[in-house]
Design an enzyme around this catalytic site. Structure first.
Site, PDB file in Angstrom:
ATOM      1  CG  HIS A 136     -11.774   1.372  10.683  1.00  0.00           C
ATOM      2  ND1 HIS A 136     -10.321   1.839  10.629  1.00  0.00           N
ATOM      3  CD2 HIS A 136     -11.283   0.218  10.917  1.00  0.00           C
ATOM      4  CE1 HIS A 136      -9.364   1.336  10.643  1.00  0.00           C
ATOM      5  NE2 HIS A 136      -9.741  -0.049  10.840  1.00  0.00           N
TER       6      HIS A 136
HETATM    7  P1  TYD Z   1      -5.796   3.232   7.448  1.00  0.00           P
HETATM    8  O1  TYD Z   1      -7.038   2.397   7.556  1.00  0.00           O
HETATM    9  O2  TYD Z   1      -5.935   4.879   7.281  1.00  0.00           O
HETATM   10  O3  TYD Z   1      -5.064   3.214   8.827  1.00  0.00           O
HETATM   11  P2  TYD Z   1      -5.612   3.389  10.454  1.00  0.00           P
HETATM   12  O4  TYD Z   1      -6.574   2.185  10.712  1.00  0.00           O
HETATM   13  O5  TYD Z   1      -4.559   3.223  11.235  1.00  0.00           O
HETATM   14  O6  TYD Z   1      -6.210   4.907  10.710  1.00  0.00           O
HETATM   15  O7  TYD Z   1      -4.575   2.904   6.530  1.00  0.00           O
HETATM   16  C1  TYD Z   1      -3.639   3.841   5.879  1.00  0.00           C
HETATM   17  C2  TYD Z   1      -3.555   3.233   4.513  1.00  0.00           C
HETATM   18  O8  TYD Z   1      -2.995   2.205   4.400  1.00  0.00           O
HETATM   19  C3  TYD Z   1      -4.649   3.561   3.682  1.00  0.00           C
HETATM   20  O9  TYD Z   1      -4.435   4.174   2.394  1.00  0.00           O
HETATM   21  C4  TYD Z   1      -4.908   1.930   3.295  1.00  0.00           C
HETATM   22  C5  TYD Z   1      -3.510   1.280   3.490  1.00  0.00           C
HETATM   23  N1  TYD Z   1      -3.577  -0.078   3.953  1.00  0.00           N
HETATM   24  C6  TYD Z   1      -3.219  -1.105   3.153  1.00  0.00           C
HETATM   25  O10 TYD Z   1      -2.847  -0.746   2.087  1.00  0.00           O
HETATM   26  N2  TYD Z   1      -3.331  -2.154   3.790  1.00  0.00           N
HETATM   27  C7  TYD Z   1      -3.590  -2.483   4.908  1.00  0.00           C
HETATM   28  O11 TYD Z   1      -3.669  -3.798   5.445  1.00  0.00           O
HETATM   29  C8  TYD Z   1      -4.024  -1.436   5.886  1.00  0.00           C
HETATM   30  C9  TYD Z   1      -4.333  -1.769   7.186  1.00  0.00           C
HETATM   31  C10 TYD Z   1      -3.978  -0.283   5.181  1.00  0.00           C
END
Ligand code: TYD
Length: 131
Positions: A49
């Site tokens: 992303h």
């Molecule tokens: P995700 O965006 O999939 O992580 P990455 O960028 O490492 O692939 O996030 C994983 C989960 O955590 C998703 O359900 C959203 C949650 N999340 C939060 O609640 N707060 C945050 O600050 C972040 C970064 C993720």
């Protein structure tokens, strides 16, 4: 594409090492959120992303991982394996994280609270927006 690795001063003595992270001192924004990734399974790739506005600094406080940054024109791989080094991730950067070592703890500082509407999760849409 310019990759900005922020050197973080280690305050070390015979007892061990300490790194301090401070808004507008070694971190170039107001820190509003901190999160960390650990127990990341082998062969997974995370991220996929970009953010419309969010700025972040990523630090491998333990172990190592690979960051692939893509500004829509160029892709650059950066290995993070040093707790005294922060990778600045500006807004509108597509990122993928991979090759996590078993012991990797990846800490991320962010200038805003979590906001799903700030995410761009479609690579083609990102490329169009990046111009
Ligand atoms: P995700 O965006 O999939 O992580 P990455 O960028 O490492 O692939 O996030 C994983 C989960 O955590 C998703 O359900 C959203 C949650 N999340 C939060 O609640 N707060 C945050 O600050 C972040 C970064 C993720």
């Amino acid at each position: 594409m310019k990759i900005e690795l922020i050197p973080l001063q280690i305050h070390g003595d015979e007892r061990g090492s300490l790194v301090a992270l401070e808004t507008e001192k070694n971190i170039p924004f107001e820190i509003r959120r901190v999160y960390y990734l650990f127990d990341t399974k082998k062969d997974v790739i995370r991220g996929y992303h970009a953010h419309k506005a969010l700025k972040q600094v990523a630090i491998a406080v333990r172990g190592s991982c690979k960051f692939t940054l893509d500004d829509g024109h160029e892709r650059v791989d950066v290995i993070l394996n040093n707790p005294a080094q922060g990778l600045l991730i500006e807004s509108f950067m597509w990122r993928e994280m991979s090759e996590f070592s078993d012991d990797c703890v990846l800490m991320v500082l962010a200038d805003s609270q979590y906001d799903e509407s700030d995410y761009v999760r479609d690579y083609e849409q990102f490329k169009k927006m990046a111009g």
